[in-house]
Motif scaffolding. Structure first.
Motif, PDB file in Angstrom:
ATOM      1  N   GLU A 288       0.841  -1.194   0.000  1.00  0.00           N
ATOM      2  CA  GLU A 288       0.000   0.000   0.000  1.00  0.00           C
ATOM      3  C   GLU A 288       0.878   1.245   0.000  1.00  0.00           C
ATOM      4  OE1 GLU A 288      -1.855   1.135   3.800  1.00  0.00           O
ATOM      5  OE2 GLU A 288      -1.007  -0.724   4.621  1.00  0.00           O
ATOM      6  N   ARG A 290       0.289   5.724   0.845  1.00  0.00           N
ATOM      7  CA  ARG A 290      -0.655   6.773   1.214  1.00  0.00           C
ATOM      8  C   ARG A 290       0.034   8.123   1.131  1.00  0.00           C
ATOM      9  NH1 ARG A 290      -0.598   8.823   6.551  1.00  0.00           N
ATOM     10  NH2 ARG A 290       1.142   8.017   7.788  1.00  0.00           N
ATOM     11  N   LYS A 365      -2.857  13.233   8.664  1.00  0.00           N
ATOM     12  CA  LYS A 365      -2.097  12.187   7.977  1.00  0.00           C
ATOM     13  C   LYS A 365      -0.650  12.075   8.447  1.00  0.00           C
ATOM     14  CE  LYS A 365      -4.864  12.561   3.763  1.00  0.00           C
ATOM     15  NZ  LYS A 365      -4.848  12.855   2.297  1.00  0.00           N
TER      16      LYS A 365
END
Length: 570
Positions: A288, A290, A365
């Motif tokens: 993944e 991000r 984040k």
């Protein structure tokens, strides 16, 4: 240079360098100037020229207002396509520009004649600005008259690798950062055009293809765009976290740090966290990724060319796992928006310090370390900022004594090396080196500091050189290896464009003083050779690397070759 002679030079430059060429017909009769052509020209100018040139004042290159009224169409076409060739052939006007700015403009020989004419048609709509003679008279023509002395240091280079070409013409690569894997200690190399490689001796193996992974990735129009930097988390072997920065088109996604509608954005820089379940896998096998944040930039220059972790920090230290990010002013000064990068309330022109695994930022984040200098205030200061006042904090490194050094690429006069202190203001866009700037007039000119300078609280470089010596500092490292003891105690760096090699002694670095800079040279296969000859290019595009053992390397974009500093000539 005496201000009066400086004034005479600029007047001579304006009258002579851009002097009239005879034309049989007005430019309006030679190339199309309809609305479609002008719009195409504006888009091409913004993409290819605006990072260095404006119409109202000088930037990295000369202002272009009025040039089409004074120069022939054929000359402008030829110069845009291949300025280096015109300079080297002795074209008088081209040489005057080179002598003033001391750097080669990139060639744009990929542009078709129609595209060149569209750019020239757009330029034709802009008149020459009036000269600010008072500012010129007050400026300092030669801020550092003392020349950098040549030392007796000669370093023997050993060719270890040639990175795969990413273009047919020079520069055949845009290799920009070299760093090592925290587990295997293998060396990795990044090409701004989008690929990152594992270096295994002379062999290079693809590790990450940014263009494949990020569909909106761009690396045009060159300069500082593309795959900017990478950093392995210091605990990568256990958590598999890896960080990158890259560019995308403006408005791809609403930016976390944006201009709003009042200022045009040319691109966005994006910081990404990647996760792999197999830290030893080649290529990077990502389960993944991000986005941590993205930031708008006014132009294609002075972006985000450094992300890094403190290599000295150990588990349990307050700095362990915190990501440092160097963010330039995005060319805002050249676009007439100098003040958007001024002060700790603005996200541009700063070094950030964030916790990528936290979540107390505005977008949730990433984290803001509680000991950052602008945390917990009521002045709208940005808590991400660790220090500010930079035009282009190009490289960040630490000495073995724990001092943090930032190399800052300057505007028209001064290249600087700073010793970083939390919360300090390094002056841009109102200071460059130990000199005052007047961004409202022309940031290529520098002025004496005012009598009340101490009251402003700026921090100055610990070493600096002016543009008589080079054009853009290439930040380096303190040598901490064992194979070349003759380099001990030295911070090795250089000049990106000219490829000159410099060092300062670590013992001489002290805030409030400027350390002496010395030049050094290299030998390859027993022959003393300047880097521009070794790289086969007038524009060397020099960078430095350092491995896990403290040994040092240099490499050049022009030919993609990587050299190890193997020994010192006795």
């Amino acid at each position: 240079m005496n201000p009066f002679y400086n004034l005479l030079f600029l007047l001579f430059f304006t009258v002579f360098c851009w002097s009239c060429s005879s034309k049989d017909k007005p430019l309006e009769e030679l190339i199309p100037m309809d609305q479609t052509s002008l719009e195409a020209g504006e888009n091409l100018f913004q993409a290819n020229c605006s990072s260095c040139h404006a119409f109202d004042k000088n930037g990295i290159g000369p202002q272009l207002g009025g040039i089409t009224k004074e120069q022939s169409l054929e000359w402008m076409r030829s110069f845009i396509q291949n300025p280096t060739e015109m300079i080297e052939k002795g074209d008088e006007r081209a040489k005057k520009v080179f002598d003033r700015y001391k750097t080669y403009m990139p060639s744009f020989n990929h542009l078709e004649e129609k595209e060149l004419d569209n750019i020239i048609a757009y330029m034709h709509q802009h008149e020459a600005p009036p000269e600010n003679l008072e500012a010129v008279m007050d400026s300092i023509g030669n801020p550092i008259p003392e020349k950098i002395p040549m030392s007796d240091l000669v370093v023997n280079l050993e060719l270890i690798s040639t990175i795969p070409a990413s273009a047919e013409k020079k520069p055949v690569t845009r290799i920009a950062k070299m760093d090592y894997h925290p587990v295997t200690k293998d060396m990795y190399m990044l090409d701004l055009r989008g690929k990152m490689y594992l270096m295994e001796g002379a062999k290079s193996t693809l590790y990450l293809d940014m263009a494949k992974e990020m569909p909106e990735f761009i690396n045009q129009p060159g300069l500082a765009t593309g795959f900017g930097s990478f950093a392995f988390h210091p605990n990568f072997g256990d958590n598999g976290l890896f960080y990158t920065s890259h560019t995308e088109k403006p408005h791809t996604v609403p930016a976390d740090f944006a201009f709003g509608d009042s200022i045009k954005s040319d691109m966005q820089w994006v910081v990404t966290e990647w996760t792999t379940n197999d830290p030893l896998q080649i290529p990077l096998n990502t389960s993944e990724h991000r986005e941590l944040f993205r930031i708008d930039m006014a132009s294609a220059i002075h972006g985000m060319q450094e992300i890094t972790f403190n290599p000295l920090a150990k588990k349990g230290d307050k700095d362990y796992g915190l990501l440092y990010i160097g963010i330039g002013d995005g060319g805002s000064e050249g676009r007439g928006h100098a003040w958007i990068s001024y002060g700790a309330t603005q996200p541009w022109g700063a070094v950030y310090r964030i916790d990528p695994q936290g979540n107390n930022s505005s977008n949730g984040k990433y984290g803001i370390p509680g000991d950052n200098p602008f945390v917990g205030n009521d002045k709208d200061w940005m808590p991400e900022i660790y220090a500010h006042g930079f035009r282009n904090p190009h490289r960040i490194t630490w000495t073995k004594g724990g001092e943090m050094l930032v190399s800052n690429i300057g505007q028209g006069q001064i290249e600087s090396l700073y010793m970083l202190r939390a919360g300090d203001d390094y002056g841009w866009p109102v200071r460059e080196g130990t000199f005052k700037l007047k961004p409202e007039d022309d940031s290529n000119m520098v002025f004496p500091l005012p009598e009340n300078e101490a009251s402003f609280g700026f921090t100055y470089p610990v070493a600096m050189y002016d543009h008589d010596e080079g054009n853009a500092i290439s930040g380096g490292y303190e040598y901490t290896g064992t194979e070349v003891p003759g380099l001990n105690g030295k911070y090795l760096f250089g000049d990106i464009t000219r490829g000159r090699l410099f060092y300062v002694n670590i013992a001489d670095l002290e805030i409030g003083k400027q350390a002496p800079i010395y030049e050094w040279t290299v030998e390859y296969e027993g022959v003393s050779i300047p880097l521009e000859k070794l790289a086969g290019s007038r524009r060397v595009d020099l960078r430095f690397g350092k491995d896990a053992s403290g040994e040092m390397y240099l490499f050049t974009k022009a030919d993609g070759k990587v050299y190890k500093m193997a020994s010192v000539k006795n």
